[in-house]
Write an enzyme that holds these catalytic residues in place. Structure first.
Site, short mmCIF file in Angstrom:
data_model
loop_
_atom_site.label_atom_id
_atom_site.label_comp_id
_atom_site.label_asym_id
_atom_site.label_seq_id
_atom_site.Cartn_x
_atom_site.Cartn_y
_atom_site.Cartn_z
N TRP A 7 -9.34 1.50 42.85
CA TRP A 7 -9.82 2.80 42.40
C TRP A 7 -10.08 2.72 40.90
O TRP A 7 -9.22 2.33 40.13
CB TRP A 7 -8.77 3.88 42.63
CG TRP A 7 -8.50 4.16 44.06
CD1 TRP A 7 -7.53 3.60 44.84
CD2 TRP A 7 -9.21 5.07 44.91
NE1 TRP A 7 -7.59 4.09 46.11
CE2 TRP A 7 -8.61 5.02 46.18
CE3 TRP A 7 -10.28 5.93 44.71
CZ2 TRP A 7 -9.05 5.78 47.25
CZ3 TRP A 7 -10.71 6.69 45.78
CH2 TRP A 7 -10.11 6.62 47.02
N ASP A 8 -11.26 3.12 40.49
CA ASP A 8 -11.58 3.25 39.07
C ASP A 8 -11.44 4.72 38.73
O ASP A 8 -12.39 5.49 38.87
CB ASP A 8 -12.99 2.73 38.79
CG ASP A 8 -13.36 2.86 37.32
OD1 ASP A 8 -12.47 3.11 36.50
OD2 ASP A 8 -14.55 2.71 37.00
N VAL A 9 -10.25 5.12 38.29
CA VAL A 9 -10.01 6.54 38.05
C VAL A 9 -10.43 6.98 36.65
O VAL A 9 -10.69 8.15 36.44
CB VAL A 9 -8.52 6.90 38.28
CG1 VAL A 9 -8.14 6.66 39.71
CG2 VAL A 9 -7.61 6.18 37.33
N THR A 12 -13.61 8.94 36.20
CA THR A 12 -14.10 9.34 37.52
C THR A 12 -13.18 10.41 38.10
O THR A 12 -13.56 11.55 38.26
CB THR A 12 -14.16 8.12 38.47
OG1 THR A 12 -14.92 7.09 37.84
CG2 THR A 12 -14.80 8.48 39.78
#
Length: 100
Positions: A7-9, A12
């Protein structure tokens, strides 16, 4: 079969810059450093970005980045640089606890 999900939080699912600003302001109060202005946070952000670039270039280790950025920031702000390790430790926790 999927075995891993990344996950690229940052930027985002999480507004990292807002969380960073809130965490630093919270910790300035906690450490008795007074108000942390938007201008001071902008100075920190420049220092922080430079430290992470040095890590990417192999010039610093991650522990050197984590504490060094606050040492330099505190020095520019006229604050107690010896508080940098404890500030970083609390920052890591506070950053994750900050909801913006």
């Amino acid at each position: 079969m999927i075995t891993t999900i990344l996950w690229d939080v940052d930027g985002t699912l999480l507004d990292f810059l807002a969380a960073e600003k809130a965490a630093i302001r919270t910790l300035f109060a906690e450490f008795g450093f007074g108000e942390c202005t938007d201008e001071a946070i902008a100075r920190y952000s420049k220092i922080n970005r430079r430290y992470w670039e040095k890590l990417e270039n192999g010039e610093l280790t991650k522990p050197e980045v984590l504490v060094g950025r606050f040492r330099e920031f505190f020095e520019t702000e006229g604050l107690d640089v010896t508080a940098a390790p404890a500030f970083n430790e609390r920052y890591q926790v506070c950053l994750g606890d900050t909801i913006v």
